[in-house]
Design an enzyme around this catalytic site. Sequence first.
Site, mmCIF file in Angstrom:
data_model
loop_
_atom_site.group_PDB
_atom_site.id
_atom_site.type_symbol
_atom_site.label_atom_id
_atom_site.label_comp_id
_atom_site.label_asym_id
_atom_site.label_seq_id
_atom_site.Cartn_x
_atom_site.Cartn_y
_atom_site.Cartn_z
ATOM 1 N N SER A 174 0.813 -1.225 0.000
ATOM 2 C CA SER A 174 0.000 0.000 0.000
ATOM 3 C C SER A 174 0.848 1.278 0.000
ATOM 4 O O SER A 174 0.516 2.214 -0.736
ATOM 5 C CB SER A 174 -0.973 -0.012 1.183
ATOM 6 O OG SER A 174 -1.895 -1.045 0.996
ATOM 7 N N LYS A 177 -9.960 -5.221 10.794
ATOM 8 C CA LYS A 177 -11.060 -4.532 10.115
ATOM 9 C C LYS A 177 -12.329 -4.442 10.963
ATOM 10 O O LYS A 177 -13.060 -3.461 10.871
ATOM 11 C CB LYS A 177 -11.349 -5.203 8.774
ATOM 12 C CG LYS A 177 -10.226 -4.960 7.773
ATOM 13 C CD LYS A 177 -10.462 -5.638 6.453
ATOM 14 C CE LYS A 177 -9.235 -5.433 5.562
ATOM 15 N NZ LYS A 177 -9.380 -6.092 4.266
ATOM 16 N N GLY A 207 -13.600 -18.372 3.421
ATOM 17 C CA GLY A 207 -13.086 -17.445 4.432
ATOM 18 C C GLY A 207 -14.193 -16.532 4.906
ATOM 19 O O GLY A 207 -15.133 -16.226 4.147
ATOM 20 N N GLY A 246 -12.275 -10.336 7.817
ATOM 21 C CA GLY A 246 -12.582 -8.963 7.444
ATOM 22 C C GLY A 246 -12.720 -8.782 5.940
ATOM 23 O O GLY A 246 -13.577 -8.022 5.475
ATOM 24 N N ALA A 247 -11.893 -9.482 5.170
ATOM 25 C CA ALA A 247 -11.943 -9.313 3.712
ATOM 26 C C ALA A 247 -13.259 -9.865 3.155
ATOM 27 O O ALA A 247 -13.896 -9.238 2.304
ATOM 28 C CB ALA A 247 -10.755 -10.005 3.066
ATOM 29 N N GLY A 272 -5.022 -11.391 -6.364
ATOM 30 C CA GLY A 272 -5.713 -10.229 -5.795
ATOM 31 C C GLY A 272 -4.995 -8.898 -5.965
ATOM 32 O O GLY A 272 -5.399 -7.914 -5.338
HETATM 33 P P1 NAP Z 1 -8.769 -12.113 8.783
HETATM 34 O O1 NAP Z 1 -9.858 -11.214 9.176
HETATM 35 O O2 NAP Z 1 -7.674 -12.393 9.733
HETATM 36 O O3 NAP Z 1 -9.458 -13.516 8.347
HETATM 37 C C1 NAP Z 1 -8.659 -14.580 7.960
HETATM 38 C C2 NAP Z 1 -9.511 -15.661 7.318
HETATM 39 O O4 NAP Z 1 -8.637 -16.713 6.863
HETATM 40 C C3 NAP Z 1 -10.509 -16.324 8.275
HETATM 41 O O5 NAP Z 1 -11.632 -16.738 7.555
HETATM 42 C C4 NAP Z 1 -9.710 -17.542 8.760
HETATM 43 O O6 NAP Z 1 -10.511 -18.612 9.223
HETATM 44 C C5 NAP Z 1 -9.034 -17.951 7.482
HETATM 45 N N1 NAP Z 1 -7.826 -18.752 7.686
HETATM 46 C C6 NAP Z 1 -6.645 -18.364 8.211
HETATM 47 N N2 NAP Z 1 -5.777 -19.388 8.206
HETATM 48 C C7 NAP Z 1 -6.420 -20.448 7.665
HETATM 49 C C8 NAP Z 1 -6.043 -21.797 7.386
HETATM 50 N N3 NAP Z 1 -4.821 -22.252 7.661
HETATM 51 N N4 NAP Z 1 -6.957 -22.610 6.803
HETATM 52 C C9 NAP Z 1 -8.190 -22.137 6.506
HETATM 53 N N5 NAP Z 1 -8.610 -20.887 6.749
HETATM 54 C C10 NAP Z 1 -7.729 -20.045 7.324
HETATM 55 O O7 NAP Z 1 -8.055 -11.599 7.432
HETATM 56 P P2 NAP Z 1 -8.710 -10.773 6.234
HETATM 57 O O8 NAP Z 1 -8.611 -9.323 6.500
HETATM 58 O O9 NAP Z 1 -10.041 -11.361 5.971
HETATM 59 O O10 NAP Z 1 -7.695 -11.084 5.027
HETATM 60 C C11 NAP Z 1 -7.684 -12.375 4.457
HETATM 61 C C12 NAP Z 1 -6.749 -12.429 3.248
HETATM 62 O O11 NAP Z 1 -7.243 -11.617 2.195
HETATM 63 C C13 NAP Z 1 -5.336 -11.960 3.528
HETATM 64 O O12 NAP Z 1 -4.440 -12.840 2.883
HETATM 65 C C14 NAP Z 1 -5.279 -10.591 2.903
HETATM 66 O O13 NAP Z 1 -3.964 -10.245 2.483
HETATM 67 C C15 NAP Z 1 -6.205 -10.780 1.710
HETATM 68 N N6 NAP Z 1 -6.808 -9.521 1.286
HETATM 69 C C16 NAP Z 1 -6.510 -9.060 0.043
HETATM 70 C C17 NAP Z 1 -7.072 -7.893 -0.397
HETATM 71 C C18 NAP Z 1 -6.740 -7.390 -1.765
HETATM 72 O O14 NAP Z 1 -6.975 -6.204 -2.005
HETATM 73 N N7 NAP Z 1 -6.253 -8.234 -2.655
HETATM 74 C C19 NAP Z 1 -7.938 -7.165 0.425
HETATM 75 C C20 NAP Z 1 -8.239 -7.678 1.669
HETATM 76 C C21 NAP Z 1 -7.652 -8.841 2.099
HETATM 77 P P3 NAP Z 1 -10.997 -18.651 10.765
HETATM 78 O O15 NAP Z 1 -12.168 -17.733 10.860
HETATM 79 O O16 NAP Z 1 -11.329 -20.071 10.973
HETATM 80 O O17 NAP Z 1 -9.815 -18.196 11.607
#
Ligand code: NAP
Length: 281
Positions: free
Chosen positions: A16, A65, A125, A128-129, A242
């Site tokens: 970012s 988030k 998933g 937050g995303a 992404g």
């Molecule tokens: P978050 O709120 O921490 O949520 C993480 C998610 O991943 C939860 O659903 C979690 O499941 C799951 N998870 C983590 N480890 C896992 C595993 N080993 N096996 C299965 N599920 C697993 O994170 P977030 O903000 O949603 O972000 C998630 C991802 O999206 C990140 O990699 C981030 O970089 C990416 N992202 C990309 C963009 C973009 O612009 N491209 C924007 C936003 C986010 P549980 O609920 O069971 O813990």
Amino acid sequence: MIKLAVFGDPISHSLSPAIHAEFAKQVGLAIDYIPIQASATEFADRFAAFVRQGGVGANITLPLKQLAFERADQCSPAATQAGAVNTLIKHNNIWLGENTDGIGLVADLQYHKVKLAGAQVLLIGAGGAARGVMPALLAAKVARVHVANRTPERAEALITHVIRHAPTTPLAQLSAGSLNAIPSSPFTVVINSTSSGLQGQSLTLPSRILTTQPFSYDMVYGEQPTPFMQWALNNNCPVADGLGMLVHQAAASFQRWTKATPDTAPVLLLLRKRLGLWSSL
Ligand code: NAP
């Protein structure tokens, strides 16, 4: 100088600061955009310190988030429906919460010519995303979203929140469950929104969800192809990472802080070149 930051944990990998520096150069604005590492317990104090130092805008990434949603004094309809904030904007001494993740995802899917109206979406998933993109997917008139998550209760809570805060427009068919109870009915779009790749852990999903060759989108970027993309490619599915979503959501945040609209295409190209990622994506 416009003082901006991105908060998250981890944060050192964040692209970012580079993206916003390019946007600022394009539109001729002076910004100071820094990464601030903050765990969930550190976020309140570190954000308060940033405000004292004159911060006027921030991006929020994992795992903060939902905390940012609670911190915001007022939220946009998309952020309210998501229950998650990825952009905080200082306005008349209050903090407005916005969520631009959905704008970013939909813009990138449209760039890849994915048909969203009537789509059957599997969202993997429920963090937050995933929350952030739900309002935009619904606004794009998808027919159905099934949310599958390692912790199924979190997927169910996401659906409950979205329904409770739904606008008056008709909702798609919504359902939720665990990773090993994904319905067998076919999907046209599969989106990985888990952070499993970031932690070097693999995601085990049933290959039958790819038998109809859905467009397979990984919100993760950086490694090319990502493990999720490789799995989808092995099953002959069209894929995308992404990075485009990241640049589009950043542009929407930048616009809200500065009122200037940057051009995303040259920045995306620059990042792909810099990171050595597939230029065709
Ligand atoms: P978050 O709120 O921490 O949520 C993480 C998610 O991943 C939860 O659903 C979690 O499941 C799951 N998870 C983590 N480890 C896992 C595993 N080993 N096996 C299965 N599920 C697993 O994170 P977030 O903000 O949603 O972000 C998630 C991802 O999206 C990140 O990699 C981030 O970089 C990416 N992202 C990309 C963009 C973009 O612009 N491209 C924007 C936003 C986010 P549980 O609920 O069971 O813990």
